[in-house]
Design a protein around this motif. Structure first.
Motif, PDB file in Angstrom:
ATOM      1  N   LEU A 157      -1.515   2.270  -6.157  1.00 56.34           N
ATOM      2  CA  LEU A 157      -2.979   2.170  -6.143  1.00 56.34           C
ATOM      3  C   LEU A 157      -3.604   2.190  -7.534  1.00 56.34           C
ATOM      4  O   LEU A 157      -4.835   2.215  -7.649  1.00 56.34           O
ATOM      5  CB  LEU A 157      -3.553   3.297  -5.284  1.00 56.34           C
ATOM      6  N   ARG A 158      -2.783   2.163  -8.597  1.00 58.54           N
ATOM      7  CA  ARG A 158      -3.345   2.162  -9.938  1.00 58.54           C
ATOM      8  C   ARG A 158      -4.186   0.908 -10.181  1.00 58.54           C
ATOM      9  O   ARG A 158      -3.712  -0.220  -9.955  1.00 58.54           O
ATOM     10  CB  ARG A 158      -2.227   2.226 -10.978  1.00 58.54           C
ATOM     11  N   PRO A 159      -5.420   1.048 -10.638  1.00 57.07           N
ATOM     12  CA  PRO A 159      -6.297  -0.114 -10.823  1.00 57.07           C
ATOM     13  C   PRO A 159      -5.732  -1.167 -11.785  1.00 57.07           C
ATOM     14  O   PRO A 159      -5.902  -2.371 -11.550  1.00 57.07           O
ATOM     15  CB  PRO A 159      -7.585   0.498 -11.365  1.00 57.07           C
ATOM     16  N   ASP A 160      -5.077  -0.733 -12.866  1.00 55.48           N
ATOM     17  CA  ASP A 160      -4.563  -1.709 -13.825  1.00 55.48           C
ATOM     18  C   ASP A 160      -3.448  -2.552 -13.219  1.00 55.48           C
ATOM     19  O   ASP A 160      -3.367  -3.765 -13.456  1.00 55.48           O
ATOM     20  CB  ASP A 160      -4.099  -1.019 -15.109  1.00 55.48           C
TER      21      ASP A 160
ATOM     22  N   HIS B 262       3.249  -4.345 -17.466  1.00 59.64           N
ATOM     23  CA  HIS B 262       2.719  -3.099 -18.034  1.00 59.64           C
ATOM     24  C   HIS B 262       3.811  -2.207 -18.620  1.00 59.64           C
ATOM     25  O   HIS B 262       3.514  -1.098 -19.072  1.00 59.64           O
ATOM     26  CB  HIS B 262       1.932  -2.341 -16.970  1.00 59.64           C
TER      27      HIS B 262
ATOM     28  N   ARG C 224       0.809  -1.213   0.000  1.00 63.19           N
ATOM     29  CA  ARG C 224       0.000   0.000   0.000  1.00 63.19           C
ATOM     30  C   ARG C 224       0.847   1.271   0.000  1.00 63.19           C
ATOM     31  O   ARG C 224       0.312   2.371   0.013  1.00 63.19           O
ATOM     32  CB  ARG C 224      -0.953  -0.016   1.211  1.00 63.19           C
TER      33      ARG C 224
ATOM     34  N   GLU D 182      -3.063  -3.104  -9.936  1.00 57.95           N
ATOM     35  CA  GLU D 182      -3.681  -3.955  -8.915  1.00 57.95           C
ATOM     36  C   GLU D 182      -4.356  -5.172  -9.548  1.00 57.95           C
ATOM     37  O   GLU D 182      -4.317  -6.270  -8.993  1.00 57.95           O
ATOM     38  CB  GLU D 182      -4.690  -3.153  -8.097  1.00 57.95           C
ATOM     39  N   ALA D 183      -4.950  -4.996 -10.714  1.00 58.95           N
ATOM     40  CA  ALA D 183      -5.605  -6.112 -11.392  1.00 58.95           C
ATOM     41  C   ALA D 183      -4.590  -7.174 -11.805  1.00 58.95           C
ATOM     42  O   ALA D 183      -4.841  -8.387 -11.643  1.00 58.95           O
ATOM     43  CB  ALA D 183      -6.376  -5.613 -12.609  1.00 58.95           C
ATOM     44  N   SER D 184      -3.441  -6.750 -12.328  1.00 63.13           N
ATOM     45  CA  SER D 184      -2.406  -7.717 -12.720  1.00 63.13           C
ATOM     46  C   SER D 184      -1.786  -8.380 -11.501  1.00 63.13           C
ATOM     47  O   SER D 184      -1.461  -9.577 -11.523  1.00 63.13           O
ATOM     48  CB  SER D 184      -1.336  -7.013 -13.555  1.00 63.13           C
ATOM     49  N   ARG D 185      -1.611  -7.602 -10.440  1.00 62.66           N
ATOM     50  CA  ARG D 185      -1.090  -8.186  -9.194  1.00 62.66           C
ATOM     51  C   ARG D 185      -2.036  -9.266  -8.674  1.00 62.66           C
ATOM     52  O   ARG D 185      -1.592 -10.309  -8.182  1.00 62.66           O
ATOM     53  CB  ARG D 185      -0.889  -7.098  -8.139  1.00 62.66           C
TER      54      ARG D 185
END
Length: 452
Positions: A346-349, A330, A312, A351-354
């Motif tokens: 905190l970038r959504p893209d 990315h 975080r 976080e999605a890959s993580r």
């Protein structure tokens, strides 16, 4: 070689001998370490921890004798070693030696620089002292670092303190007996726990190790007593903080400095195999929208080092295998420390890959420095890549221009491009410099003047 009864004395003797007739390639590696560290210390001087320590030093006051890099002249050698050591590690972008599990330059060099500046010593003396400290840390690390590190100690802060003491003792011209006492004094100050990874305290370990090495050498020079056999003594360092030294004692197999590794990603070295392997797949055409799942197979020791599952903060992200997998997928520029800003985490893209990335801890027979990445695509294809972080990216001739570019990228925003180029040139001829005045004047913030 020693059978164990005189480990400290043997390491003192061998590390001193390692400074005689230093091979040209080893000397070149030492100067590349200096170049790399100065860039990191300049950039790191703007990090919150460095500013906190700098402000504390200002409050303390001191007889002006040394420079805090990226700031000004006017501090005690002890203050400069502490702040500069922490600054050099603040970005977690500094060099490593896997055999000792230490970030060596940021603990060994700052105390040497501070003492050399205060006493007007030569660039050649600095390089010789650096080599002595590096080899001492290398021998101690080879003896104890595996079990010591596995127990949860941050070897940069612990073993690094011994290396810093050895370097500063050599610079001061201490004899073998006094140098052994400096080791004893450093051992009682050696500290650092891996539980602090992802916080400012990790970089503080490096600063405290540099400070401990410097003060230990000065105290030994002044006559302070300490056990001269602290490494091997019952209830000493090895007995209390490791599983014991291996049979056969100390062996020096050529300069450990020759096996120094430089970072080209501003994150924990344990994540670099992931970054390189996924980076290779991306260069071959892999894109985030194609990926169903990523599995990272790593040595089990990574779990306590760089396996923060859901970071975080930017500092935590540097120690997250999953997040670094997302960055590589990315195409993020992980050579830029700004990539690890809090907002990026905190970038959504990302976080999605993580979230589709898992970490598999390999069995004990897995090569410690190898990462295997398996990517499953949405159309069912399986892609596998491995990377061994123990292999340097080319010889010194290949590494030199890359490190020069890294130095400029880090240093120029602080001191300007022209001054950074002049500083790099001064480091290139360091062994011929009568003192450090020219070099360290270039490393100060030009907007702050010559005094604090």
């Amino acid at each position: 070689m020693s059978e164990g009864a005189d480990l400290t004395a043997t390491i003192v003797r061998l590390s001193r001998a390692a400074t005689t007739d230093i091979p040209p390639a080893t000397l070149e590696m030492a100067k590349l370490c200096v170049l790399d560290w100065f860039g990191l210390a300049l950039a790191g001087s703007r990090e919150p921890l460095s500013m906190l320590l700098h402000d504390a030093a200002l409050t303390e006051g001191a007889l002006p004798a040394a420079t805090i890099v990226g700031r000004t002249f006017g501090f005690s050698p002890r203050q400069a070693a502490l702040v500069n050591g922490a600054a050099g590690h603040a970005l977690d972008y500094d060099d490593v030696n896997l055999a000792m599990r230490v970030h060596p330059t940021t603990v060994i060099l700052p105390g040497v620089l501070a003492l050399a500046e205060a006493q007007g010593l030569s660039g050649s003396a600095v390089l010789q002292a650096f080599v002595a400290g590096y080899e001492a840390a290398g021998m101690i690390g080879a003896l104890v670092s595996a079990s010591h590190y596995a127990r949860g100690f941050h070897a940069t802060g612990t073993i690094g303190a011994f290396g810093a003491a050895a370097a500063c003792a050599h610079l001061l011209g201490l004899d073998e007996a006094a140098t052994a006492r400096a080791y004893g004094l450093a051992g009682s100050q050696a500290a650092g726990l891996k539980a602090q990874f992802g916080t400012m305290a990790k970089s503080l370990h490096a600063g405290r190790a540099a400070e401990a090495g410097l003060t230990s050498a000065l105290w030994a020079q002044a006559g302070m007593t300490a056990r001269p056999d602290l490494l091997e003594r019952p209830l000493g360092f090895i007995a209390t903080q490791t599983d014991g030294a291996p049979a056969g004692g100390v062996r020096w197999n050529g300069h450990a400095l020759d096996r120094n590794l430089f970072k080209h990603h501003a994150a924990c070295f344990g994540t670099h195999g992931t970054l390189e392997a996924i980076g290779a797949l991306r260069r071959e055409g892999l894109r985030p929208e194609q990926v169903r799942a990523i599995r990272l197979k790593v040595d089990a020791g990574a779990d306590a080092m760089c396996n923060i599952a859901a970071p975080r903060t930017g500092l935590e992200a540097k120690f997250s295998l999953r997040f670094n997998a997302a960055l590589a997928l990315h195409g993020a520029d992980t050579s830029d420390s700004a990539t690890y800003a809090d907002a990026v985490v905190l970038r959504p893209d990302l976080e999605a890959s993580r979230a589709v990335t898992t970490v598999e801890l390999a069995p004990p027979d897995w090569p410690e420095d190898v990462t295997e990445v398996t990517v499953t695509t949405l159309d069912g294809e399986t892609l596998v890549r491995r990377h061994d972080i123990s292999l340097p990216p080319g010889d010194l001739a290949t590494q030199r221009p890359r490190l020069h570019a890294k130095f400029l990228a880090l240093a120029a925003p602080v001191i300007g491009h022209e001054r950074a180029e002049r500083a790099a040139a001064a480091i290139g001829r360091l062994e011929h410099s009568a003192d450090l005045s020219e070099l360290l004047a270039l490393m100060r913030d030009p907007d702050l003047g010559a005094v604090r």
